[in-house]
Every structure is written in structure tokens, then in C-alpha cells.
Motif scaffolding. Structure first.
Motif, PDB file in Angstrom:
ATOM      1  N   ARG A  32     -71.837 -23.914   7.482  1.00 39.92           N
ATOM      2  CA  ARG A  32     -70.525 -23.898   8.140  1.00 39.92           C
ATOM      3  C   ARG A  32     -70.602 -24.627   9.474  1.00 39.92           C
ATOM      4  N   ILE A  33     -69.430 -24.787  10.066  1.00 41.92           N
ATOM      5  CA  ILE A  33     -69.337 -25.370  11.409  1.00 41.92           C
ATOM      6  C   ILE A  33     -68.786 -24.290  12.329  1.00 41.92           C
ATOM      7  N   LEU A  34     -69.472 -24.074  13.432  1.00 44.17           N
ATOM      8  CA  LEU A  34     -68.997 -23.143  14.442  1.00 44.17           C
ATOM      9  C   LEU A  34     -68.207 -23.920  15.489  1.00 44.17           C
ATOM     10  N   PHE A  35     -66.959 -23.526  15.688  1.00 41.78           N
ATOM     11  CA  PHE A  35     -66.135 -24.108  16.737  1.00 41.78           C
ATOM     12  C   PHE A  35     -66.063 -23.079  17.858  1.00 41.78           C
ATOM     13  N   SER A  36     -66.421 -23.480  19.060  1.00 41.03           N
ATOM     14  CA  SER A  36     -66.411 -22.511  20.153  1.00 41.03           C
ATOM     15  C   SER A  36     -65.976 -23.172  21.448  1.00 41.03           C
ATOM     16  N   ALA A  37     -65.077 -22.495  22.115  1.00 37.20           N
ATOM     17  CA  ALA A  37     -64.591 -22.999  23.399  1.00 37.20           C
ATOM     18  C   ALA A  37     -65.466 -22.495  24.543  1.00 37.20           C
ATOM     19  N   THR A  38     -66.120 -21.342  24.330  1.00 33.24           N
ATOM     20  CA  THR A  38     -66.950 -20.759  25.391  1.00 33.24           C
ATOM     21  C   THR A  38     -68.347 -20.459  24.863  1.00 33.24           C
ATOM     22  N   ARG A  39     -69.255 -20.261  25.778  1.00 30.83           N
ATOM     23  CA  ARG A  39     -70.627 -19.907  25.415  1.00 30.83           C
ATOM     24  C   ARG A  39     -70.665 -18.558  24.701  1.00 30.83           C
ATOM     25  N   GLU A  40     -69.822 -17.630  25.146  1.00 34.31           N
ATOM     26  CA  GLU A  40     -69.766 -16.306  24.520  1.00 34.31           C
ATOM     27  C   GLU A  40     -69.338 -16.416  23.057  1.00 34.31           C
ATOM     28  N   GLN A  41     -68.325 -17.245  22.792  1.00 36.93           N
ATOM     29  CA  GLN A  41     -67.874 -17.448  21.410  1.00 36.93           C
ATOM     30  C   GLN A  41     -68.983 -18.090  20.573  1.00 36.93           C
ATOM     31  N   ARG A  42     -69.681 -19.047  21.169  1.00 34.84           N
ATOM     32  CA  ARG A  42     -70.769 -19.740  20.473  1.00 34.84           C
ATOM     33  C   ARG A  42     -71.832 -18.743  20.018  1.00 34.84           C
ATOM     34  N   PHE A  43     -72.286 -17.897  20.941  1.00 36.73           N
ATOM     35  CA  PHE A  43     -73.353 -16.971  20.587  1.00 36.73           C
ATOM     36  C   PHE A  43     -72.865 -15.816  19.721  1.00 36.73           C
ATOM     37  N   ALA A  44     -71.599 -15.460  19.808  1.00 33.02           N
ATOM     38  CA  ALA A  44     -71.049 -14.448  18.892  1.00 33.02           C
ATOM     39  C   ALA A  44     -71.093 -14.977  17.459  1.00 33.02           C
ATOM     40  N   GLY A  45     -70.712 -16.240  17.262  1.00 36.48           N
ATOM     41  CA  GLY A  45     -70.776 -16.853  15.938  1.00 36.48           C
ATOM     42  C   GLY A  45     -72.199 -16.964  15.428  1.00 36.48           C
ATOM     43  N   ILE A  46     -73.118 -17.323  16.306  1.00 33.61           N
ATOM     44  CA  ILE A  46     -74.524 -17.447  15.926  1.00 33.61           C
ATOM     45  C   ILE A  46     -75.089 -16.080  15.539  1.00 33.61           C
ATOM     46  N   GLU A  47     -74.759 -15.048  16.318  1.00 36.85           N
ATOM     47  CA  GLU A  47     -75.247 -13.694  16.007  1.00 36.85           C
ATOM     48  C   GLU A  47     -74.754 -13.229  14.644  1.00 36.85           C
ATOM     49  N   GLU A  48     -73.520 -13.565  14.316  1.00 38.89           N
ATOM     50  CA  GLU A  48     -72.965 -13.201  13.013  1.00 38.89           C
ATOM     51  C   GLU A  48     -73.763 -13.866  11.883  1.00 38.89           C
ATOM     52  N   ILE A  49     -74.069 -15.134  12.059  1.00 43.11           N
ATOM     53  CA  ILE A  49     -74.838 -15.864  11.044  1.00 43.11           C
ATOM     54  C   ILE A  49     -76.263 -15.323  10.942  1.00 43.11           C
ATOM     55  N   LEU A  50     -76.884 -15.036  12.076  1.00 39.78           N
ATOM     56  CA  LEU A  50     -78.247 -14.497  12.067  1.00 39.78           C
ATOM     57  C   LEU A  50     -78.290 -13.136  11.375  1.00 39.78           C
ATOM     58  N   ALA A  51     -77.284 -12.293  11.623  1.00 40.20           N
ATOM     59  CA  ALA A  51     -77.241 -10.972  10.985  1.00 40.20           C
ATOM     60  C   ALA A  51     -77.067 -11.100   9.475  1.00 40.20           C
ATOM     61  N   GLU A  52     -76.278 -12.075   9.064  1.00 42.21           N
ATOM     62  CA  GLU A  52     -76.024 -12.263   7.630  1.00 42.21           C
ATOM     63  C   GLU A  52     -77.241 -12.827   6.891  1.00 42.21           C
ATOM     64  N   TRP A  53     -77.896 -13.829   7.471  1.00 49.62           N
ATOM     65  CA  TRP A  53     -78.964 -14.544   6.763  1.00 49.62           C
ATOM     66  C   TRP A  53     -80.377 -14.122   7.152  1.00 49.62           C
ATOM     67  N   ARG A  54     -80.560 -13.486   8.293  1.00 52.58           N
ATOM     68  CA  ARG A  54     -81.855 -12.993   8.758  1.00 52.58           C
ATOM     69  C   ARG A  54     -82.972 -14.034   8.594  1.00 52.58           C
ATOM     70  N   PRO A  55     -82.836 -15.158   9.280  1.00 53.67           N
ATOM     71  CA  PRO A  55     -83.827 -16.230   9.108  1.00 53.67           C
ATOM     72  C   PRO A  55     -85.183 -15.890   9.729  1.00 53.67           C
ATOM     73  N   ASP A  56     -86.210 -16.514   9.181  1.00 53.08           N
ATOM     74  CA  ASP A  56     -87.556 -16.379   9.729  1.00 53.08           C
ATOM     75  C   ASP A  56     -87.809 -17.420  10.815  1.00 53.08           C
ATOM     76  N   LYS A  57     -87.075 -18.511  10.740  1.00 54.84           N
ATOM     77  CA  LYS A  57     -87.266 -19.615  11.686  1.00 54.84           C
ATOM     78  C   LYS A  57     -85.956 -20.360  11.845  1.00 54.84           C
ATOM     79  N   ILE A  58     -85.794 -20.972  13.016  1.00 55.93           N
ATOM     80  CA  ILE A  58     -84.613 -21.784  13.308  1.00 55.93           C
ATOM     81  C   ILE A  58     -85.064 -23.205  13.615  1.00 55.93           C
ATOM     82  N   ILE A  59     -84.327 -24.164  13.070  1.00 56.08           N
ATOM     83  CA  ILE A  59     -84.566 -25.579  13.325  1.00 56.08           C
ATOM     84  C   ILE A  59     -83.375 -26.112  14.106  1.00 56.08           C
TER      85      ILE A  59
END
Length: 140
Positions: A32-59
């Protein structure tokens, strides 16, 4: 190497492309593409993705000039990678993203937003660079 789930980010100030893949299948796909106007929105979207996919590593894609030198946006991407590492305690690696947007546009065949596909291209480069188990050399 054990099977690992990987997330990749094509970082931009206004939008971030996200891709998913794993070391077992060694195939990346746009997520997906995360659209964010603020840093808080950016990291909220990232946290949602991390919780869903639980990655071992990030590239994270690292933009370099055509001759391989760092540029202004390289510093922003390094900062983003460090923030991910610090906030979430995950292993984060930077991968050369030169030409990934052009390759993504060719794959899509349209002028649509290509950020998620560019993230998939970046992640596929990482996966392609991993050595296969039978390729490791054995020393006597």
C-alpha cells in the motif's frame, strides 16, 4: 536462514510506498501507499502495518545519485531508517533504490502512483541479493 517476513519502505515526505515479502519465497509484492500530512500520521500508519504483518526486518530504499553518491534525500531516508530502528527495535537495512521508480512505472504501465511498486522493486533487489542455502561455500 530461517524464514523471515520483510517489509520495505520507499520513503517520501508526503507518501511512503510499502511492500511485503519473505525470505522463503523470495518474492516481493506491493502492499500500500501511506499518505500522511504529519509525522504522527506517518508513524500511526506504520504502526498499523507493523502490527498486522509483524516483520522480522525492515528494508528502506536509499536514494543515491547516478554515480552512487549520497544526496540530500539520502539523509532523510537514513533518519527515517534510524527512527524505525529506534521506535520499534527491528533490524533495518538500507538498499540502493536508484531507478526503482522508473522500473515500477514500467511494471505498472500507467502514470498511477508507483510508490508501493517501487518499494516492491527495492525489496526484490534485497531478496535477490541474498545467497541461496546451496550457494554458501564450505571451507575444509
Amino acid at each position: 536462514m530461517p524464514d523471515q517476513t520483510l517489509l520495505a519502505f520507499d520513503y517520501g515526505v508526503k507518501k511512503i510506498g510499502v511492500a511485503i515479502g519473505n525470505t522463503l519465497m523470495r518474492q516481493a509484492r506491493p502492499l500500500r501507499i501511506l499518505f500522511s500530512a504529519t509525522r504522527e500520521q506517518r508513524f500511526a500508519g506504520i504502526e498499523e502495518i507493523l502490527a498486522e504483518w509483524r516483520p522480522d526486518k525492515i528494508i528502506v530504499g536509499l536514494p543515491l545519485t547516478l554515480d552512487g553518491q549520497e544526496q540530500y534525500h539520502s539523509l532523510r531516508c537514513r533518519r527515517f531508517a534510524n527512527q524505525l530502528r529506534g521506535r520499534y527495535g527491528l533490524d533495518v537495512e538500507l538498499v540502493d533504490e536508484r531507478g526503482s521508480s522508473m522500473e515500477a512505472q514500467q511494471m505498472l504501465g500507467t502514470n498511477a502512483d508507483d510508490d508501493a511498486m517501487a518499494a516492491a522493486v527495492i525489496l526484490q533487489r534485497y531478496l535477490d541479493g541474498l545467497s541461496m542455502p546451496h550457494e554458501t561455500s564450505q571451507r575444509e
